[in-house]
Enzyme design. Structure first.
Site, PDB file in Angstrom:
ATOM      1  N   HIS A 332      43.274  68.597  55.033  1.00 24.98           N
ATOM      2  CA  HIS A 332      43.674  68.899  53.664  1.00 24.98           C
ATOM      3  C   HIS A 332      44.825  67.991  53.280  1.00 24.98           C
ATOM      4  O   HIS A 332      45.611  67.555  54.128  1.00 24.98           O
ATOM      5  CB  HIS A 332      44.078  70.372  53.540  1.00 24.98           C
ATOM      6  CG  HIS A 332      44.274  70.831  52.128  1.00 24.98           C
ATOM      7  ND1 HIS A 332      45.485  70.749  51.480  1.00 24.98           N
ATOM      8  CD2 HIS A 332      43.402  71.366  51.232  1.00 24.98           C
ATOM      9  CE1 HIS A 332      45.358  71.214  50.259  1.00 24.98           C
ATOM     10  NE2 HIS A 332      44.103  71.586  50.072  1.00 24.98           N
ATOM     11  N   ASP A 391      37.106  74.968  52.060  1.00 22.11           N
ATOM     12  CA  ASP A 391      35.730  74.531  51.807  1.00 22.11           C
ATOM     13  C   ASP A 391      34.853  74.669  53.042  1.00 22.11           C
ATOM     14  O   ASP A 391      33.628  74.797  52.937  1.00 22.11           O
ATOM     15  CB  ASP A 391      35.715  73.076  51.339  1.00 22.11           C
ATOM     16  CG  ASP A 391      36.426  72.892  50.014  1.00 22.11           C
ATOM     17  OD1 ASP A 391      36.134  73.658  49.094  1.00 22.11           O
ATOM     18  OD2 ASP A 391      37.281  71.996  49.913  1.00 22.11           O
TER      19      ASP A 391
END
Length: 455
Positions: A332, A391
């Site tokens: 991320h 995700d």
């Protein structure tokens, strides 16, 4: 036939495109020479400070004796930990997303009377203008639901008597209306697409005012309008987790940029939708699901860690799946040790996998989540830790909820519209200068050549 002509790339167009590439390429070394923060990030991936917000906060590190130390990721909505917010929701029939939207918009948790009033407002606005489905959604349905959603949002401008009024009461009214109708625009757009493109039966179910946003999404999507309490609860949690993520994420920053120009709400939100559509942003979970589909075909024994590591290595070596060299769902831009949203998603994914009889697949996800950071550390030089992001799990959860992949990103938008709305209002309240960062021109000045035929 006409559409294929418009979509055709002719040899002339190829030649012009090559000219664009030839004269558009910038020497990568110039970015370092002029200290350009590409992507508004420094060399370590930290975002350049461009604004202030009172809406949410992301924490991925702490300071100890003047040294920045990575820590477990934390996410706060208006000062409240997202984990505490999720934990505070009742086990069933939870209006968690509605509580979250109220908190983001108004800066404080609602009491029962305030929440009931807010839910009634959403129910009142959860309807579309007369013939909107027939005249707008049914006409020329797009193969991508995000484009359908953006078109519908822009068209809502025409049904608003005061679309350009950017006073806070009017913008708030517009935002609450958009929060209410996003599920309808998304699901009805999908129903129209599957009818006209796939030849499926067309059904347009009306939402029920007493149901939560999550329950209504499942109700209007499914032909039998049925869902289990756990399905609704998990989707509600997913909406809560996706509702907001700081002012710097691409679509929210887009909301700030476009709102700073003084434009209308529909244009600002349509711009945010265009940003969220990108596979590097809202479309990332689709890549995760497709990667796992390929993995499940290539890895014969889902419990064999050596076989899993071999596949992950081939991913990084650009020899598997899409040959992009990426393990989707890992890493991320801000979090390093962990993504708090992923930690929560993981817990609910486990429970849903038991209800759906997909424990083996859940086990595969957990092994990849544990092994991928090790494989990446061995293969790549990285500046910070890598862990599974939201995700990684959201696509798996959506697949267990039987949501069509075409709706993965629109469902994200159904949640994030709450955060976008809060940030738009914050931008307008503080009414700063129009956002205009600098770009340095690097082309040398040239004398204009004489025109052919000049004397």
């Amino acid at each position: 036939m006409a559409r294929s002509v418009y979509s055709e790339i002719t040899p002339e167009m190829e030649a012009l495109a090559n000219l664009c590439v030839k004269n558009g390429k910038i020497d990568p070394e110039l970015y370092a020479k002029y200290d350009v923060k590409r992507g508004l990030r420094d060399i370590n991936g930290n975002g350049v400070l461009t604004g202030l917000t009172d809406i949410s906060e992301i924490r991925s590190s702490r300071m100890e004796n003047g040294v920045k130390i990575p820590c477990e990721g934390q996410l706060f909505y208006r000062g409240y930990s997202i984990e505490d917010l999720v934990r505070s929701m009742p086990s069933d029939h939870s209006f968690g997303f509605e509580v979250t939207a109220y908190l983001l918009l108004f800066g404080e948790l609602p009491n029962k009377e305030q929440l009931d009033g807010f839910i009634k407002q959403l129910s009142f606005y959860r309807t579309l203008p007369t013939n909107f489905v027939r005249d707008i959604i049914m006409k020329a349905p797009s193969g991508d639901m995000m484009n359908t959603l953006a078109r519908s949002v822009l068209t809502m401008y025409s049904y608003d008597d005061t679309p350009d009024d950017i006073s806070i009461p009017n913008v708030l009214r517009q935002c609450i209306q958009l929060i209410a109708i996003f599920p309808l625009l998304s699901v009805y757009g999908y129903q129209a697409y599957r009818h006209y493109h796939d030849g499926k039966s067309l059904y347009i179910h009306q939402p029920k005012p007493e149901l939560t946003t999550a329950e209504n999404i499942l109700r209007i999507l499914r032909s039998d309008k049925q869902f289990t309490p756990l399905e609704a609860k998990v989707l509600d949690i997913a909406l809560m987790l996706h509702a907001e993520h700081g002012g710097g994420n691409n679509s929210t920053f887009t909301t700030h940029v476009v709102s700073s120009s003084g434009t209308d709400t529909y244009s600002a939100i349509a711009a945010a939708l265009g940003s969220l559509k990108g596979p590097k942003h809202g479309g990332a979970n689709i890549k995760v699901v497709r990667m796992f589909r390929d993995m499940k075909e290539q890895v014969k024994d889902w419990t064999n860690e050596n076989e899993i590591c071999d596949y992950l290595t081939r991913l990084l070596d650009k020899k598997a799946f899409d040959n992009a060299g990426l393990i989707y769902g890992m890493g991320h831009a801000v979090y390093s040790v962990s993504d708090p949203r992923a930690r929560i998603m993981e817990r609910f994914a486990e429970g849903l996998s038991k209800e759906k009889g997909r424990e083996d697949e859940y086990g595969l996800y957990m092994r990849v989540a544990r092994l991928a950071p090790q494989v990446i550390a061995e293969k790549r030089r990285i500046y910070k830790g890598v862990s599974a992001n939201v995700d990684f799990y959201s696509g798996f959860i959506y697949s267990m909820l039987d949501l069509p992949m075409e709706l993965y990103t629109p469902i994200f938008a159904c949640a994030r519209i709450a955060g976008w709305s809060a940030h738009r209002i914050e931008e307008l309240i503080n009414a700063g200068k129009i956002i205009r960062p600098a770009y340095k021109a690097i082309h040398p000045e040239r004398a204009f050549p004489g025109m052919e035929g000049e004397t």
